[in-house]
Design an enzyme around this catalytic site. Structure first.
Site, short mmCIF file in Angstrom:
data_model
loop_
_atom_site.label_atom_id
_atom_site.label_comp_id
_atom_site.label_asym_id
_atom_site.label_seq_id
_atom_site.Cartn_x
_atom_site.Cartn_y
_atom_site.Cartn_z
N HIS A 367 26.84 -78.47 63.64
CA HIS A 367 25.87 -78.80 63.05
C HIS A 367 25.78 -79.00 61.52
O HIS A 367 25.41 -79.64 60.87
CB HIS A 367 24.62 -77.60 63.57
CG HIS A 367 24.10 -78.05 64.82
ND1 HIS A 367 24.06 -77.07 65.73
CD2 HIS A 367 23.61 -79.30 65.17
CE1 HIS A 367 23.54 -77.71 66.95
NE2 HIS A 367 23.24 -78.59 66.55
N ARG A 510 11.19 -84.84 65.57
CA ARG A 510 11.81 -84.07 66.58
C ARG A 510 11.17 -82.67 66.42
O ARG A 510 11.11 -82.08 65.30
CB ARG A 510 13.23 -84.05 66.87
CG ARG A 510 13.87 -83.06 67.77
CD ARG A 510 15.23 -83.08 67.77
NE ARG A 510 15.86 -82.44 66.76
CZ ARG A 510 17.36 -82.77 66.35
NH1 ARG A 510 18.12 -83.05 67.24
NH2 ARG A 510 17.91 -82.00 65.35
N CYS A 680 20.44 -91.60 68.78
CA CYS A 680 20.32 -91.10 67.50
C CYS A 680 21.60 -90.29 67.37
O CYS A 680 21.52 -89.45 66.46
CB CYS A 680 19.10 -90.49 67.36
SG CYS A 680 18.84 -89.08 68.26
#
Length: 760
Positions: A367, A510, A680
């Site tokens: 991440h 999201r 995505c």
């Protein structure tokens, strides 16, 4: 025979007096070797300093021929001195001429000496030189004498590190400590960064080396060790750690090191030689690091980080510096260098100050790397020992295209990269000229290219990149930079600004996706053995419905009278989507009851990231308005491969035939059901990845802003029908990602398709 040693403490006291004298560097070195020789009753004491050309140069001597100073040089590994530098180990010899590494240098006149003691001059485990004493009488030096010489070497290490010796040797000859280094790592986020090193966890610099009261220092050390052990014990006693599992086993090993008697004994012995508690910790850790860095045992090398962390924690207990570097103003051209770090920690630095990121660990789909890529921060990972090879403020260049890192680069290398930066700026200008062009293939098929975003600072990139909208807005990033949970009105304000700044272009939000390495400082979460597959994303949202409903309400208010697209992450079974949709409909009912305006249009979707949904596609597509595929998580779960595990980061490619076939099944079902599907994940932002996705039927891709231009340039050159026809049999027969990549590269070359070198 044993030398009449005046004692390490007396030696250190006299060294301190010598260091304080207002003399030049050469005179100080000469006095130091004379002082050591006198205190150890040695006929010879010599200091060799490691130069940038990997030669050890004699910088000062008492007893050898003085004309040999700055003339005698040995390569690392050559002679006894070179052997010590190479191995970072002590040599204590009677009859040194009999040692296989002995090298005779006639200019020194050392052939008459029959006893030899040499110790490496170490700093943070890095060899800076060698300190030697010699005697004519055949003997072995005592443990006390070895300790004294090691302690003296530590003082010399700080003298060398201070830069005071610069200019004593040949003009232009640099010390090894400041020599340029080029290190190979793994390119993780494209771009070139030029700037200054900022260590994410700065080493505590020990400046007070010599103790006034050794008994008091030993007491300070014992107290700090006890505090360190208690903190580790407290960590292991926490409810979220107390149950078994791999994470507990790791921490148990960590505690074992903290209670290691040998480690403690060596530090106490160092204090007894006259060092402060801090200097003793530094010396023992420097010796340990030098030894483990040269070990061929992978287990021992892996333990290096544990010992480093323990030593750093202990130093902070001693100095009271619990958060080194906190509150320090960072330069505007910061290149952050870290072993590893979380996404939130990177965001804390501020995008306007960070020019690049270097990680000793890390993986392309972790991440922190995804966030760096989203922010346009060049990133190189898996750069071994980067933290210990540089100092805060060192000049550094990182190349996120090739994976190279240049520490203290020479002028010609810097000039070359400045030219490359100018070229990249020119290339970006060429991509900007494409921003108003629709992404239409040579055979007139339009491809929808969207941008991934997560912060308000990303929004100006939308028009510059030429994307059709935001295909993924990561709402959690705003939470990660906040000090407390954002209230509903605070969230609404952010979402409203996002919609205001996108001028009617579609934005797909999201819902909150935290957990794993995306940690919120204000949300207490238990440590998990495998957090990537743990309590995160929609699982957390459904278990804490107040959090999810607050966010939904903020989004509904922000999108009043407008178009709202919202998707829920990490849906594992249909029931989770149904529960999330039920919460959404309750918030719609709340708006109706209170007479609030609703969005003109609402689309609810799901992220396909968990392989179980591949077997529920019919049921899923009957419920959703759209699907977004998160290829990063879907790939790691399909391959049973933790995307943050550096040992596995290059083993399984997202262009593997099995993964592409799974994606092909999804798009075929989407076309059959009339459900729009967007990819995505990171795969969509790479030229070959985008080519493969288009070849199997995808027409909607979302990517980092910097990838939109290169992917659009590729699309404009692409004969899509030919690609689809030729790729179909390749995918059916392929057994490896290499075969897929070979086909795509060949097709691109044959059809003169623009492929950016940094976007493959």
């Amino acid at each position: 025979m044993r030398g009449n040693l005046a004692g390490p403490r007396i030696l250190l006291r006299r060294l301190r007096e010598t260091m304080a004298k207002p003399t030049d560097a050469q005179e100080r070195l000469n006095e130091i070797v004379q002082l050591i020789a006198a205190n150890m009753v040695a006929e010879v004491c010599s200091v060799y300093v490691l130069r940038s050309d990997s030669q050890l140069e004699l910088y000062a001597t008492e007893g050898l021929n003085p004309t040999a100073v700055h003339e005698t040089r040995l390569h690392v590994g050559e002679g006894l001195v070179g052997h010590i530098a190479s191995e970072a180990r002590i040599l204590n010899l009677s009859e040194p001429q009999d040692h296989p590494a002995f090298a005779y240098r006639p200019e020194t006149g050392e052939e008459i000496y029959h006893a030899f003691l040499g110790v490496p001059i170490l700093r943070s485990g890095r060899t800076l030189g060698v300190l030697v004493v010699q005697n004519k009488t055949q003997r072995i030096y005592s443990d006390e004498e070895v300790e004294a010489l090691q302690t003296t070497a530590m003082v010399l290490a700080e003298l060398i590190a201070s830069g005071e010796l610069k200019g004593l040797s040949d003009p232009g000859a640099d010390l090894d400590l400041v020599r340029p280094l080029r290190i190979e790592g793994l390119a993780m986020a494209e771009g070139i960064g030029l700037g200054r090193v900022v260590l994410h966890e700065p080493r505590i610099v020990v400046t007070n080396l010599i103790a006034e009261d050794s008994l008091a220092e030993e007491k300070r050390l014992e107290t700090a060790i006890e505090q360190l052990r208690l903190s580790v014990d407290d960590l292991l006693s926490r409810d979220d750690i107390s149950h078994g599992g791999e994470h507990r086993d790791i921490l148990e090993a960590y505690r074992m090191f903290a209670y290691d008697r040998g480690w403690v004994r060596r530090m106490k012995e160092a204090v007894q030689t006259g060092l402060t508690a801090e200097a003793a910790v530094e010396r023992v850790q420097s010796d340990t690091r030098a030894r483990l860095m040269r070990s061929t045992d992978p287990y021992l090398r892996d333990r290096l980080h544990d010992f480093d962390d323990l030593a750093n924690r202990l130093l902070r207990k001693l100095t009271g510096d619990q958060l080194a570097g906190k509150g320090v103003e960072r330069p505007t051209d910061s290149i952050v260098v870290a072993r590893n770090m979380g996404a939130a920690e990177l965001l804390d630095y501020g995008r306007d100050r960070v020019r690049g990121l270097v990680l000793e660990e890390g993986a392309p789909t972790s991440h922190v790397v995804i966030v760096a890529r989203a922010l346009g921060i060049p990133t190189v990972g898996q750069v071994t020992t980067a933290v210990n090879l540089c100092e805060d403020g060192d000049p550094i260049i990182i190349d996120g295209d090739t994976g190279q890192v240049h520490i203290r680069p020479p002028a010609d290398v810097e000039a070359s990269y400045v030219d490359q930066v100018k070229f990249r700026a020119h290339r970006q200008e060429q991509y900007r000229k494409l921003r108003d062009k629709p992404a239409i293939t040579r055979d007139d098929v339009e491809i929808d290219l969207y941008m991934n975003a997560g912060l308000l600072v990303d929004l100006p990139n939308l028009s510059g990149a030429g994307a059709k909208g935001i295909g993924l807005f990561r709402t959690e990033l705003q939470f990660m930079v906040a000090e407390s949970f954002p209230r509903m009105r605070e969230q609404e304000k952010v979402y409203r600004r996002v919609l205001d700044n996108t001028a009617g272009m579609p934005v797909t939000f999201r819902s909150l996706d935290v957990g794993g390495d995306k940690v919120l400082s204000f949300l207490r979460m238990s440590a998990e053995e495998n957090p990537a597959m743990g309590w995160r994303a929609i699982r957390l949202g459904l278990d804490r419905p107040g959090l999810l409903r607050t966010q939904i309400r903020a989004l509904l208010h922000a999108a009043a009278g407008r178009y709202l697209r919202l998707m829920f992450p990490m849906i594992t079974d249909i029931g989770e989507f149904d529960q999330a949709k039920d919460l959404f409909e309750r918030e719609i009912a709340h708006l109706d009851r209170h007479g609030h305006q609703k969005p003109d249009k609402i689309c609810l979707g799901a992220m396909l990231e968990v392989p179980s949904l591949l077997f529920q596609l019919d049921e899923l597509m009957d419920r959703v308005d759209f699907i977004s595929i998160g290829t990063n998580d879907l790939h790691q779960f399909m391959m049973a491969c933790d995307r943050g595990n550096t040992r596995l980061s290059g083993r399984y490619s997202s262009l593997s035939p099995s993964f592409l076939r799974a994606l092909q099944c999804v798009i075929r079902k989407g076309d059959e059901k009339g459900v729009p599907i967007t990819v995505c994940g990171e795969l969509a932002g790479k030229a070959f990845g985008a080519m493969a996705l288009l070849a199997i039927g995808y027409r909607r891709l979302s990517m980092a802003p910097s990838s939109v231009g290169p992917v659009k340039a590729m699309v404009l050159d692409l004969p899509l029908a030919e690609l689809e026809a030729e790729f179909r049999p390749v995918l059916e027969k392929a057994t490896s990602s290499e075969q897929v990549i070979e086909f795509l590269a060949g097709f691109a070359a044959e059809h003169d398709i623009h492929i950016s070198a940094g976007n493959i």
